[in-house]
Scaffold this active site. Structure first.
Site, PDB file in Angstrom:
ATOM      1  N   HIS A 156       1.016   6.164  -2.745  1.00 57.57           N
ATOM      2  CA  HIS A 156      -0.092   5.368  -2.466  1.00 57.57           C
ATOM      3  C   HIS A 156      -0.825   5.158  -3.831  1.00 57.57           C
ATOM      4  O   HIS A 156      -1.116   5.782  -4.312  1.00 57.57           O
ATOM      5  CB  HIS A 156      -1.114   5.939  -1.363  1.00 57.57           C
ATOM      6  CG  HIS A 156      -1.352   4.850  -0.226  1.00 57.57           C
ATOM      7  ND1 HIS A 156      -0.580   4.671   0.758  1.00 57.57           N
ATOM      8  CD2 HIS A 156      -2.576   3.973  -0.094  1.00 57.57           C
ATOM      9  CE1 HIS A 156      -1.259   3.943   1.786  1.00 57.57           C
ATOM     10  NE2 HIS A 156      -2.218   3.622   1.128  1.00 57.57           N
TER      11      HIS A 156
ATOM     12  N   GLU B 270      -2.135   8.991  -0.836  1.00 56.05           N
ATOM     13  CA  GLU B 270      -3.173   8.301  -0.287  1.00 56.05           C
ATOM     14  C   GLU B 270      -4.440   8.862  -0.070  1.00 56.05           C
ATOM     15  O   GLU B 270      -5.604   8.221  -0.402  1.00 56.05           O
ATOM     16  CB  GLU B 270      -2.710   7.878   1.151  1.00 56.05           C
ATOM     17  CG  GLU B 270      -3.887   6.804   1.966  1.00 56.05           C
ATOM     18  CD  GLU B 270      -3.229   6.293   3.150  1.00 56.05           C
ATOM     19  OE1 GLU B 270      -2.411   7.117   3.802  1.00 56.05           O
ATOM     20  OE2 GLU B 270      -3.608   5.376   3.601  1.00 56.05           O
TER      21      GLU B 270
ATOM     22  N   ARG C  75       5.661   4.329   6.130  1.00 58.95           N
ATOM     23  CA  ARG C  75       5.223   4.189   7.435  1.00 58.95           C
ATOM     24  C   ARG C  75       5.219   2.706   7.886  1.00 58.95           C
ATOM     25  O   ARG C  75       5.324   1.820   7.087  1.00 58.95           O
ATOM     26  CB  ARG C  75       3.699   4.780   7.646  1.00 58.95           C
ATOM     27  CG  ARG C  75       2.565   4.063   6.929  1.00 58.95           C
ATOM     28  CD  ARG C  75       1.226   4.773   7.420  1.00 58.95           C
ATOM     29  NE  ARG C  75       0.215   3.814   6.640  1.00 58.95           N
ATOM     30  CZ  ARG C  75      -0.804   4.558   5.927  1.00 58.95           C
ATOM     31  NH1 ARG C  75      -0.834   5.509   5.782  1.00 58.95           N
ATOM     32  NH2 ARG C  75      -1.731   3.848   5.347  1.00 58.95           N
ATOM     33  N   ASP C  76       4.946   2.380   8.986  1.00 58.13           N
ATOM     34  CA  ASP C  76       4.836   1.179   9.515  1.00 58.13           C
ATOM     35  C   ASP C  76       3.475   0.428   8.879  1.00 58.13           C
ATOM     36  O   ASP C  76       2.648  -0.147   9.848  1.00 58.13           O
ATOM     37  CB  ASP C  76       5.007   1.049  10.962  1.00 58.13           C
ATOM     38  CG  ASP C  76       3.817   1.814  11.738  1.00 58.13           C
ATOM     39  OD1 ASP C  76       3.314   2.515  11.119  1.00 58.13           O
ATOM     40  OD2 ASP C  76       3.486   1.450  13.029  1.00 58.13           O
ATOM     41  N   GLU C  77       3.588  -0.060   7.731  1.00 64.87           N
ATOM     42  CA  GLU C  77       2.234  -0.561   7.323  1.00 64.87           C
ATOM     43  C   GLU C  77       2.950  -1.423   6.037  1.00 64.87           C
ATOM     44  O   GLU C  77       3.408  -2.753   6.128  1.00 64.87           O
ATOM     45  CB  GLU C  77       1.272   0.352   6.764  1.00 64.87           C
ATOM     46  CG  GLU C  77       0.108  -0.383   6.421  1.00 64.87           C
ATOM     47  CD  GLU C  77      -1.237   0.342   6.865  1.00 64.87           C
ATOM     48  OE1 GLU C  77      -1.110   1.329   7.357  1.00 64.87           O
ATOM     49  OE2 GLU C  77      -2.252  -0.029   6.403  1.00 64.87           O
TER      50      GLU C  77
ATOM     51  N   ASP D 241       0.700  -1.212   0.014  1.00 65.41           N
ATOM     52  CA  ASP D 241       0.062   0.012   0.058  1.00 65.41           C
ATOM     53  C   ASP D 241       1.138   1.396   0.137  1.00 65.41           C
ATOM     54  O   ASP D 241       0.862   2.182  -0.622  1.00 65.41           O
ATOM     55  CB  ASP D 241      -0.914  -0.087   1.242  1.00 65.41           C
ATOM     56  CG  ASP D 241      -0.319  -0.143   2.580  1.00 65.41           C
ATOM     57  OD1 ASP D 241       1.025  -0.775   2.636  1.00 65.41           O
ATOM     58  OD2 ASP D 241      -0.828   0.361   3.284  1.00 65.41           O
TER      59      ASP D 241
ATOM     60  N   ASP E  76      -6.156  -2.720  -2.902  1.00 65.82           N
ATOM     61  CA  ASP E  76      -5.450  -1.355  -3.595  1.00 65.82           C
ATOM     62  C   ASP E  76      -4.935  -1.982  -5.016  1.00 65.82           C
ATOM     63  O   ASP E  76      -5.143  -1.636  -5.911  1.00 65.82           O
ATOM     64  CB  ASP E  76      -4.159  -1.071  -2.816  1.00 65.82           C
ATOM     65  CG  ASP E  76      -4.472  -0.395  -1.478  1.00 65.82           C
ATOM     66  OD1 ASP E  76      -5.429  -0.964  -0.585  1.00 65.82           O
ATOM     67  OD2 ASP E  76      -4.411   0.899  -1.081  1.00 65.82           O
TER      68      ASP E  76
ATOM     69  N   TRP F  75     -11.605  -6.005  -1.268  1.00 71.95           N
ATOM     70  CA  TRP F  75     -10.493  -6.367  -0.902  1.00 71.95           C
ATOM     71  C   TRP F  75     -10.078  -7.933  -1.142  1.00 71.95           C
ATOM     72  O   TRP F  75      -9.292  -8.182  -2.142  1.00 71.95           O
ATOM     73  CB  TRP F  75     -10.108  -6.321   0.567  1.00 71.95           C
ATOM     74  CG  TRP F  75      -9.452  -4.555   0.638  1.00 71.95           C
ATOM     75  CD1 TRP F  75      -8.209  -4.463   1.086  1.00 71.95           C
ATOM     76  CD2 TRP F  75     -10.182  -3.550   0.782  1.00 71.95           C
ATOM     77  NE1 TRP F  75      -7.936  -3.255   1.369  1.00 71.95           N
ATOM     78  CE2 TRP F  75      -9.107  -2.455   1.104  1.00 71.95           C
ATOM     79  CE3 TRP F  75     -11.188  -3.114   0.217  1.00 71.95           C
ATOM     80  CZ2 TRP F  75      -9.333  -1.292   0.831  1.00 71.95           C
ATOM     81  CZ3 TRP F  75     -11.860  -1.874   0.267  1.00 71.95           C
ATOM     82  CH2 TRP F  75     -10.781  -0.855   0.684  1.00 71.95           C
TER      83      TRP F  75
HETATM   84  C1  BGC Z   1      -3.802   1.017   3.723  1.00 72.34           C
HETATM   85  C2  BGC Z   1      -4.612   0.992   2.450  1.00 72.34           C
HETATM   86  C3  BGC Z   1      -5.638  -0.262   2.883  1.00 72.34           C
HETATM   87  C4  BGC Z   1      -6.500   0.362   3.842  1.00 72.34           C
HETATM   88  C5  BGC Z   1      -7.578  -0.736   4.274  1.00 72.34           C
HETATM   89  C6  BGC Z   1      -4.842   1.417   5.008  1.00 72.34           C
HETATM   90  O1  BGC Z   1      -4.117   1.637   6.144  1.00 72.34           O
HETATM   91  O2  BGC Z   1      -2.909   1.929   3.574  1.00 72.34           O
HETATM   92  O3  BGC Z   1      -4.070   1.276   1.523  1.00 72.34           O
HETATM   93  O4  BGC Z   1      -6.588  -0.726   1.781  1.00 72.34           O
HETATM   94  O5  BGC Z   1      -5.727   0.478   5.117  1.00 72.34           O
HETATM   95  O6  BGC Z   1      -8.577   0.080   4.200  1.00 72.34           O
END
Ligand code: BGC
Length: 961
Positions: A859, A838, A555-557, A551, A564, A619
């Site tokens: 994003h 984003e 950041r910490d993701e 995504d 996406d 998703w």
């Molecule tokens: C992400 C998105 C992801 C979403 C889920 C976010 O934190 O960055 O791209 O699809 O969470 O809703």
């Protein structure tokens, strides 16, 4: 050699750009019946090749898009006619001859010895992509050579292509046993082992973990003919042979669900080995295996690190063939030595890397190094190994900074001019030993020129965040160079402290790294704004491909969020060759499918995929939609089949919990994201409606249910699963009926009256034919309720754009595309965005940044509008009924004040080009159709009138619409 009947030019058809399993000369594939593809080029010696993507000798296997050439400006000097005209030109440089089709092919595959493994004989078929190898069974680790020749539609034979190769991987777990040497070398229990230190890496956040270093000396007794190493790790690895780095891939073996599969890489090391003494060495990093991962707050056990394991491990097998025919293998086992005292003191994907150059051990990677103080390697069992099926992560570009500033004394901030993903290479001039040089990375600046890092979610914004901070501790006294190994950062700005002098622009470069799939799309039009938007989309795409489609990279993701890529897939395919990448990632999706059938919200899914983050509409549907997009564009039936069963399970899962066919129950998730980041989420915009943007979630979910079911029905048909075809066709029809009953009025109004609701209902063809134009009108009304601005979220924006165009609302679509007011793509790129944000309102003039808890500037989801730019501005549309660009539709729509556009898409069947100009009231169109393909062209002035064309270059003129 033939003579062209129209021009008298002689030319032949030639097969070029040979690929095996979508890759060029792959090393280490574990597909037992690999599939072979080629494209056809018309080679015309009499015509100038200038400006063409034509073959040049010696490059038969290189993809034609590796070298991007500038496109010459057109002068628009075509003859004028008052009525639509069309002619096919043959004099265009390097253009294919007209209507070239393949009528037959012959493939010959040989062993290294020259013995034939498969001769297909002359096969009467026009198939030129994904022809399945049907020769002798293929054995592990062996290299094969192959070539192809074709016959064209007149029956004339081409020359043989240049020879391409593929090398098999290690097909069975038992092949990690020095298989080349077996029988020649004594040990019987010779199996490569997972090796590393005895100690585990830490589970909690207590300072990261030093990178183990490992080494082994060995002798080669004879002159070397060929040597290949198969290698992987639990963690990340960097391999060295005799002091040199092995391979150009980074962050290997990349992210998979390590509990189920680990990828290995194969690298040819023939040139690095030497007769006599050699040293093989490696450094390991925590990576996704043992390091921190995004959203770790979701882990049930409260761990912060080590989701898959905490013992970093290396496995390798080096197979050497000597000139005299002898074979020798070197494997990882207890005879290796290892140490925790290397220079990388900690390395983590999210945290960054700490490198203490004082701990370097000169000569450690060369033969003869004294490693007696190191420990013997420990071994432990490991998971099943698979060959990596896609292009590895590589550094593909190096950016020079455009500026360096000093917002505070001793603090240098470099601006790379582009939001990018990777790391920095820094030159350090003669500092004292022990000097700590710190590099911190950020996507944006505060007004005072310091880094804006709040969106990395470090405290107080989030519990740990992603510091993206590297440290280099100088060894001292000399000029030094630092480049990290086991991390990556999302940034445009780099703050460097500790240098003690003002650095120059030449002291730093940004190394851009991503899954190195080839670029396939080149888009240009007369609007600098739109060109900027497409460039930003492409940077966002490459910034978020690291073995998974993530995504965001900062950041910490950094998770492989399925929703996406589901919406971005077609844009991604236009821009880059995603065939092998999707093959890899869709395995991750299947690996993370819940037992009940719910597809994951992200893949890999490092947490418990049965109890959380699965089954989310839009998703989870990626598990059906992405294989379908790959099939449509690459004609890859095997990939479709691989994902068919899991796709069926997804549909059955939804059905089980929603027997009324309205999707309202979501047992796998606590949070239905819906049309994420729609207009209702904007903050602090004067006069912006607080509600009215978000589509009702049951409507949204049911729309996806109907669409995925329809795609499963179509998949069943093309795969020949008749009874499934019937079942899902019927089910899709019933879901559509339920959708209409529940959500659609007899005047074509869709519940909620949102832009998104109309966009989804229209895009997924859910409405009865008669209501569609009415629903399109309502969609435009809903748009006007927002003064012609978008209120759509990530799942409906591009779908609304496409439906506006499909129903003839070109002005509205172009107004959105060319808008510079918020919310728009134009607003982003005009306010510093070099990648897609984003949030539509990630930053707003006068208001500043959105909520730092979720505000990435890199994003791709909103960048899915790239699909509209390709399909509507350029006018290139794949034909879902003739996949793999066997046939396609060209329907460019000028508008938005554009006077010209040009796009080249390197399809699996060869390059397709569309170029149009508005010249003195005429619309002039040139298209190039690759050999063995055909197109139907629609001109703006006579929209419904099809013009069928075969391969070649074609020119059309019509009055402007
Ligand atoms: C992400 C998105 C992801 C979403 C889920 C976010 O934190 O960055 O791209 O699809 O969470 O809703």
């Amino acid at each position: 050699m033939k003579t062209d009947p129209l021009t008298g030019a002689r030319g032949t058809v030639r097969p070029i750009h040979l690929r095996c399993e979508h890759l060029i000369n792959p090393l280490g594939i574990d597909v037992r019946r690999p599939r072979l593809s080629w494209t056809l080029e018309w080679d015309s010696p009499e015509l100038s090749p200038e400006g063409a993507t034509s073959h040049s000798p010696g490059q038969a296997s290189a993809p034609p898009w590796v070298i991007e050439k500038g496109t010459p400006a057109r002068n628009g000097q075509h003859p004028q006619t008052s009525i639509t005209s069309c002619h096919s030109t043959l004099g265009c440089a390097g253009a294919p001859r007209k209507n070239i089709r393949q009528s037959s092919y012959q493939i010959v595959v040989t062993h290294e010895s020259g013995a034939v493994a498969w001769d297909s004989g002359k096969v009467d078929s026009d198939t030129s992509i994904l022809v399945e190898y049907a020769g002798e069974p293929l054995a592990s680790a062996l290299r094969h050579h192959w070539k192809v020749r074709v016959w064209d539609e007149t029956g004339a034979a081409s020359d043989w292509s240049e020879t391409a190769t593929w090398t098999m991987g290690l097909l069975r777990p038992t092949d990690w046993n020095g298989c080349w040497a077996k029988g020649l070398v004594t040990p019987t229990d010779w199996t490569a082992k997972w090796i590393g230190l005895k100690t585990a890496s830490p589970a909690q956040d207590d300072g990261g973990c030093p990178s183990p270093i490992l080494r082994k000396d060995f002798a080669v007794r004879g002159s070397i003919k060929r040597a290949v190493i198969f290698v992987s790790a639990l963690g990340l690895y960097e391999l060295r042979m005799n002091g040199q780095r092995v391979g150009d891939h980074v962050l290997a073996p990349e992210w998979t669900d390590y509990r189920k599969r680990v990828q290995y890489q194969a690298i040819d090391v023939t040139q690095m080995l030497q007769e006599g003494e050699n040293a093989l060495s490696a450094t390991l990093g925590s990576g996704w295996y043992a390091g921190r991962l995004g959203l770790s707050v979701w882990s049930s056990g409260g761990e912060l690190r080590g989701f898959y394991g905490r013992h970093l491990r290396l496995i390798a097998q080096l197979d050497i063939e000597l000139e005299d025919g002898q074979k020798q293998s070197v494997i990882t086992d207890e005879t290796w030595r290892c140490s925790a005292d290397g220079p990388i003191r900690s390395a983590d994907i999210l945290d960054g890397e700490v490198y203490d150059a004082r701990r370097e051990m000169p000569g450690w990677d060369l033969p003869g190094f004294d490693d007696s103080a190191w420990q013997a390697a420990s071994t432990s069992p490991g998971p099943r190994l698979f060959a990596q099926p896609n292009e590895p992560i590589r550094i593909t570009r190096r950016l020079k900074p455009v500026a360096v500033s000093e917002p505070n004394p001793g603090v240098a901030v470099f601006d790379l001019g582009q939001n990018m993903v990777g790391w920095c290479r820094l030159n350090v001039r003669g500092r004292e030993a022990g000097t700590d040089i710190r590099l911190r990375h950020a996507e944006a600046l505060n007004p005072d020129g310091t880094l804006y890092r709040e969106n990395l979610r470090q405290p107080p914004v989030g519990p740990l965040g992603a510091p993206q901070e590297d440290h280099y501790i100088c060894k001292g006294g000399v000029d030094e160079v630092f480049e990290p190994h086991f991390t990556y950062h999302g940034f445009r700005y780099v703050e460097v402290t500790g240098l003690g002098y003002r650095p120059s622009l030449n002291d730093l470069e940004g190394c851009v790294l991503h899954s190195a799939a080839a670029n396939t799309g080149k888009f240009e039009c007369s609007s600098p704004l739109l060109n900027k938007i497409m460039t930003a989309i492409q940077w966002t795409q490459r910034g978020n491909l690291h073995g998974i489609p993530e995504d965001c990279p900062q950041r910490d993701e950094r998770l492989g969020w399925t929703g996406d890529i589901q919406v971005f897939a077609q844009t991604a395919i236009f821009n880059m060759d995603m065939a092998a990448f999707f093959t890899k990632w869709l395995r991750d999706v299947r690996d993370a499918q819940a037992d009940e059938g719910g597809f994951p919200d992200f893949a890999p899914h490092p947490f418990d995929c049965n109890t959380r983050a699965n089954g989310n509409p839009g998703w989870g549907d990626a598990g059906v939609i992405v294989p379908w997009r790959a099939y449509v564009n690459y004609g890859d039936l095997r990939l479709l089949e691989e994902n068919f069963h899991s796709g069926k399970r997804w549909i059955e899962f939804i059905l089980l919990h929603n027997p009324s066919l309205i999707w309202r129950n979501f047992p796998g998730t606590e949070w239905v994201y819906g049309d994420w980041l729609n207009g209702d989420t904007f903050v602090g915009l004067p006069d912006w409606p607080q509600t009215g943007g978000e589509v009702p979630k049951d409507l949204y979910a049911t729309a996806f249910f109907a669409y995925s079911t329809e795609l499963i029905a179509r998949s069943a048909e093309v795969l020949g699963h008749k009874s499934d075809g019937l079942r899902y066709t019927e089910l899709a029809r019933d879901i559509r009926a339920a959708f209409n009953r529940e959500f659609v009025s007899s005047e074509g109004r869709v519940k909620g009256d949102t832009q998104a609701g109309y966009a989804l209902a229209l895009h997924f063809d859910l409405l009865p034919e008669t209501l569609r134009p009415l629903a399109a009108q309502h969609m435009v009304r809903a748009l006007n309720a927002y003064q012609g601005r978008l209120s759509t979220g990530i799942q409906s924006t591009v779908r609304m754009m496409l439906e506006l165009s499909r129903y003839g609302y070109h002005e509205e679509a172009y107004a959105l595309m060319t808008s510079r007011t918020i919310p728009s793509w134009g607003y982003m790129v005009e306010h510093g965005g070099t990648t897609i944000w984003e949030r539509w309102d990630g930053w707003v003039e006068g208001r500043g940044f959105q909520n730092a808890g979720m505000n990435s500037f890199n994003h791709y989801a909103i960048g899915a509008v790239g699909e509209w730019m390709w399909k509507v501005i350029i006018g290139l549309n794949p034909d879902e009924h003739q996949p793999g660009w066997k046939h396609f539709i060209v329907r460019p729509v000028p508008g938005g004040g554009l006077t010209s556009a040009r796009g080249t898409y390197h399809s699996i069947r060869g390059p397709v080009t569309v170029e149009w100009h508005l010249v003195d009231g005429t619309f002039q169109l040139d298209i190039t159709v690759p050999c063995n393909s055909s197109a139907t062209v629609y001109l703006p002035s006579d929209g419904s009138q099809p013009h069928a064309v075969g391969s070649g270059t074609h020119h059309f003129e019509s009055p402007t619409a």
